[in-house]
Design an enzyme around this catalytic site. Structure first.
Site, short mmCIF file in Angstrom:
data_model
loop_
_atom_site.label_atom_id
_atom_site.label_comp_id
_atom_site.label_asym_id
_atom_site.label_seq_id
_atom_site.Cartn_x
_atom_site.Cartn_y
_atom_site.Cartn_z
CD GLN A 1 3.33 5.98 2.61
OE1 GLN A 1 2.17 5.48 2.12
NE2 GLN A 1 4.26 5.13 3.09
N GLY B 1 0.88 -1.24 0.16
CA GLY B 1 0.13 0.03 -0.08
C GLY B 1 0.85 1.32 0.02
CG HIS C 1 0.23 6.53 5.56
ND1 HIS C 1 1.46 7.27 5.93
CD2 HIS C 1 0.42 5.25 5.43
CE1 HIS C 1 2.26 6.30 5.98
NE2 HIS C 1 1.93 5.03 5.72
CG HIS D 1 -0.34 1.20 7.33
ND1 HIS D 1 0.73 0.92 7.90
CD2 HIS D 1 0.34 1.95 6.42
CE1 HIS D 1 1.78 1.28 7.77
NE2 HIS D 1 1.56 2.23 6.66
CD GLU D 2 -1.18 2.45 2.77
OE1 GLU D 2 -0.92 3.60 2.57
OE2 GLU D 2 -0.11 1.67 3.09
CB CYS E 1 5.41 2.32 7.42
SG CYS E 1 5.19 3.91 6.70
CG LEU E 2 6.38 1.17 1.33
CD1 LEU E 2 5.90 1.37 0.17
CD2 LEU E 2 7.42 0.01 1.65
#
Length: 220
Positions: free
Chosen positions: A83, A78, A175, A171-172, A129-130
């Site tokens: 991001q 995701g 963000h 999670h997304e 997380c990226l």
């Protein structure tokens, strides 16, 4: 009685399809973008809603294309707009659930349904997380999640998932409100994750660069 069989077809924008490629077709039109890291302002504030005038535009479609390819290059499931430095409430995903069903799509201006604690338990699993490159930490999330929003053309959209995919949706969506998973951790656990990130980040960045080069070569 036999256990009810699971429809294992890929879900695209929440709907099953009979066949689907290894990567979302959007990625073939995309460019790999830089992923913002913890500490950058755009990750730590509520992002702007996509306005009605932005739906259906080439710019919005191009952003989604770029986000898909960037997500694949970073080996993620995701990726949210902030991001990649975009102050917009949007995310893309390509994520399996706990039954092995693959879910692919994007959601704009996502809103999570409120969890009913009597019907939807919390499950503690590892999460990463990226934008926090490298480490993972255990975090409770709802076992089932429903997200409501819009697609890139402004059509209303409802996406729901269980297990790992439910975690991805939560999670997304977080963000888009400026919250990272580490913001949900206790202070000691958060400090540990950030220390691990500093130790692991360079290796992660090198792998992402190699992946990006490979994906770019494959599409040229």
């Amino acid at each position: 009685m036999s256990e009810q069989s699971i429809d294992t077809r890929v879900r695209v924008q929440g709907e099953p399809v009979d066949s689907y490629p290894e990567m979302a077709p959007e990625a073939g039109r995309g460019t790999v973008l830089r992923i913002a890291a913890v500490g950058e302002d755009v990750l730590h504030r509520r992002n702007k809603d996509v306005e009605p005038a932005q739906f259906g535009t080439p710019e919005l479609s191009a952003l989604i294309d770029n986000m898909f390819l960037t997500m694949y290059a970073a080996e993620g499931v995701g990726l949210a707009g902030n991001q990649v430095g975009e102050d917009l409430r949007i995310f893309v995903y390509d994520c399996p659930d706990d039954d092995g069903v693959r879910h692919v799509g994007h959601v704009i201006n996502p809103v999570l349904d409120e969890r009913d604690p009597d019907q939807t338990p919390l499950v503690v699993e590892n999460e990463g997380c990226l934008s926090v490159p490298g480490p993972h930490a255990e975090l409770p999330r709802a076992k089932h999640a429903v997200v409501r929003g819009f697609d890139k053309d402004g059509r209303p959209l409802v996406v729901e998932g269980t297990g790992y995919f439910a975690r991805c949706l939560q999670h997304e969506t977080d963000h888009t409100y400026g919250r990272l998973y580490i913001d949900r951790l206790a202070a000691r656990a958060r400090k540990k994750v950030l220390k691990q990130m500093n130790e692991m980040a360079n290796d992660v960045f090198a792998r992402r660069e190699a992946n990006a080069a490979q994906l770019t070569d494959a599409s040229s």
